[in-house]
Design an enzyme around this catalytic site. Structure first.
Site, mmCIF file in Angstrom:
data_model
loop_
_atom_site.group_PDB
_atom_site.id
_atom_site.type_symbol
_atom_site.label_atom_id
_atom_site.label_comp_id
_atom_site.label_asym_id
_atom_site.label_seq_id
_atom_site.Cartn_x
_atom_site.Cartn_y
_atom_site.Cartn_z
ATOM 1 N N LYS A 26 5.276 25.626 -11.679
ATOM 2 C CA LYS A 26 4.990 24.196 -11.905
ATOM 3 C C LYS A 26 5.156 23.413 -10.591
ATOM 4 O O LYS A 26 4.884 23.961 -9.519
ATOM 5 C CB LYS A 26 5.869 23.658 -13.042
ATOM 6 C CG LYS A 26 5.738 24.515 -14.307
ATOM 7 C CD LYS A 26 6.303 23.879 -15.533
ATOM 8 C CE LYS A 26 6.139 24.828 -16.715
ATOM 9 N NZ LYS A 26 6.629 24.257 -17.971
ATOM 10 N N HIS A 67 -3.009 24.688 -19.459
ATOM 11 C CA HIS A 67 -1.581 24.602 -19.783
ATOM 12 C C HIS A 67 -1.320 23.308 -20.563
ATOM 13 O O HIS A 67 -1.983 22.296 -20.334
ATOM 14 C CB HIS A 67 -0.760 24.629 -18.493
ATOM 15 C CG HIS A 67 0.704 24.730 -18.744
ATOM 16 N ND1 HIS A 67 1.474 23.628 -19.046
ATOM 17 C CD2 HIS A 67 1.529 25.802 -18.776
ATOM 18 C CE1 HIS A 67 2.718 24.031 -19.253
ATOM 19 N NE2 HIS A 67 2.783 25.333 -19.093
ATOM 20 N N SER A 125 10.247 28.661 -23.036
ATOM 21 C CA SER A 125 11.685 28.950 -22.950
ATOM 22 C C SER A 125 12.011 30.447 -22.973
ATOM 23 O O SER A 125 13.007 30.850 -23.562
ATOM 24 C CB SER A 125 12.455 28.199 -24.041
ATOM 25 O OG SER A 125 12.301 26.796 -23.875
ATOM 26 N N GLY A 134 10.019 24.257 -22.080
ATOM 27 C CA GLY A 134 11.014 23.480 -21.346
ATOM 28 C C GLY A 134 12.080 22.848 -22.231
ATOM 29 O O GLY A 134 12.846 21.995 -21.795
ATOM 30 N N GLU A 156 0.813 21.115 -20.297
ATOM 31 C CA GLU A 156 1.063 19.923 -19.467
ATOM 32 C C GLU A 156 -0.241 19.343 -18.932
ATOM 33 O O GLU A 156 -0.377 18.130 -18.770
ATOM 34 C CB GLU A 156 2.060 20.278 -18.349
ATOM 35 C CG GLU A 156 3.478 20.416 -18.917
ATOM 36 C CD GLU A 156 4.350 21.462 -18.242
ATOM 37 O OE1 GLU A 156 4.062 21.880 -17.112
ATOM 38 O OE2 GLU A 156 5.351 21.878 -18.873
ATOM 39 N N ASN A 190 5.367 30.714 -13.802
ATOM 40 C CA ASN A 190 4.682 29.441 -13.554
ATOM 41 C C ASN A 190 5.697 28.496 -12.918
ATOM 42 O O ASN A 190 6.570 27.981 -13.602
ATOM 43 C CB ASN A 190 4.169 28.895 -14.899
ATOM 44 C CG ASN A 190 3.588 27.503 -14.784
ATOM 45 O OD1 ASN A 190 3.372 26.998 -13.684
ATOM 46 N ND2 ASN A 190 3.323 26.882 -15.932
ATOM 47 N N GLU A 193 1.595 29.363 -26.129
ATOM 48 C CA GLU A 193 2.776 28.599 -25.767
ATOM 49 C C GLU A 193 2.928 27.428 -26.731
ATOM 50 O O GLU A 193 2.293 26.384 -26.541
ATOM 51 C CB GLU A 193 2.634 28.048 -24.337
ATOM 52 C CG GLU A 193 2.450 29.109 -23.283
ATOM 53 C CD GLU A 193 2.852 28.603 -21.904
ATOM 54 O OE1 GLU A 193 3.783 29.168 -21.331
ATOM 55 O OE2 GLU A 193 2.270 27.623 -21.439
HETATM 56 P P1 PGA Z 1 9.371 27.196 -19.852
HETATM 57 O O1 PGA Z 1 7.830 26.924 -19.469
HETATM 58 O O2 PGA Z 1 9.594 28.684 -19.701
HETATM 59 O O3 PGA Z 1 10.150 26.393 -18.853
HETATM 60 O O4 PGA Z 1 9.551 26.733 -21.248
HETATM 61 C C1 PGA Z 1 6.814 27.808 -19.871
HETATM 62 C C2 PGA Z 1 5.474 27.270 -19.448
HETATM 63 O O5 PGA Z 1 5.262 26.054 -19.528
HETATM 64 O O6 PGA Z 1 4.566 28.034 -19.023
#
Ligand code: PGA
Length: 251
Positions: free
Chosen positions: A11, A95, A211, A171, A97, A9, A165
């Site tokens: 982003k 997601h 992460s 993140g 976010e 992803n 997640e």
């Molecule tokens: P990250 O993001 O691996 O940077 O923690 C995962 C995601 O939001 O899909």
């Protein structure tokens, strides 16, 4: 057996030239891998170009979001028809976010999930609890609600993927332990069994996200109910994404 799915992803990262460079590099490095599915989800502006770059490759293309209508007066939105048109076969939906920064509700996400399957896109429905919800012992309740609401109206014939997640792991560099992930993944599989029957539950992939890095991918992906990873930060570099995809290459 469930085929692993390793999804990147990206982003809101990468211009078109940057996206093409990374996609081209991944296409070369991951060529010939067929025992697991590989997916990258660049930003909308790079989808067409990356889709062309990936033609004939084993690396698949996905969107990071979409609206549920096919077309019309929805300024700033992208439709499932448009995602198909540029070569997407998957779309990430719900997601954290989108839920927490942009206020997406379970009801909206469900409409998107239904629209995705209608248009032959495989939705990756993201679910996961906030830190305060975990600390209050509410993880399963929150996840159950998001799964039930998000999948409402689907049938056992529809293909979909779930990504667990935990929001506190996205993140932040904090990863769920393999045991924490496995506990929620097996809970989700039981929910799927109640909803769609055991056979469908056993066939459906449940990814872990939050992460994921080359250093922890192996221990997470070896858990029985972890069927892949949704990778954010570590998917932005060919080296780290390649290592995650090939997590067990060294035995
Ligand atoms: P990250 O993001 O691996 O940077 O923690 C995962 C995601 O939001 O899909």
């Amino acid at each position: 057996m469930r085929k692993l799915l390793i999804a990147g992803n990206w982003k809101m990262n990468k211009t078109v030239p940057e996206a093409l460079e990374l996609a081209g590099e991944l296409k070369r490095r991951l060529d010939g891998i067929s025992d697991r599915d590989i997916l990258i989800c660049p930003p909308f502006t790079a989808l067409y170009a990356v889709g062309k770059e990936l033609e004939g490759s084993n690396v698949k293309l996905g969107g990071q979001n979409m609206y549920f209508e096919e077309q019309g007066a929805f300024t700033g939105e992208i439709s499932p028809v448009m995602l198909r048109d540029v070569g997407c076969s998957y779309v990430i939906l719900g997601h954290s976010e989108r839920r927490h920064i942009f206020g997406e509700t379970d009801d909206l996400i469900n409409k998107k999930v239904l629209s995705a399957v209608k248009h032959d896109l495989i939705p990756i429905l993201c679910v996961g609890e906030l830190l305060e919800e975990r600390e209050a012992g509410r993880t399963k309740e929150v996840v159950k609600n998001q799964v039930l609401e998000g999948l409402k109206g689907l049938t056992p014939l529809d293909e979909f993927v779930i990504a667990y997640e935990p929001v506190w792991a996205i993140g932040t560099g904090k990863t769920a332990t393999p045991e924490q992930a496995e506990e929620v993944h097996s809970f989700i599989r039981e929910l799927l069994s109640d909803l769609f029957g055991r056979e469908k539950a056993e066939l459906t992939r449940i990814l872990y996200g939050g992460s994921v890095k080359p250093e922890n991918a192996g221990e997470l992906l070896k858990m029985e109910n972890v069927d892949g990873a949704l990778v954010g930060g570590a998917s932005l570099k060919a080296d780290s994404f390649e290592k995650i995809v090939k997590f067990d290459a060294e035995g």
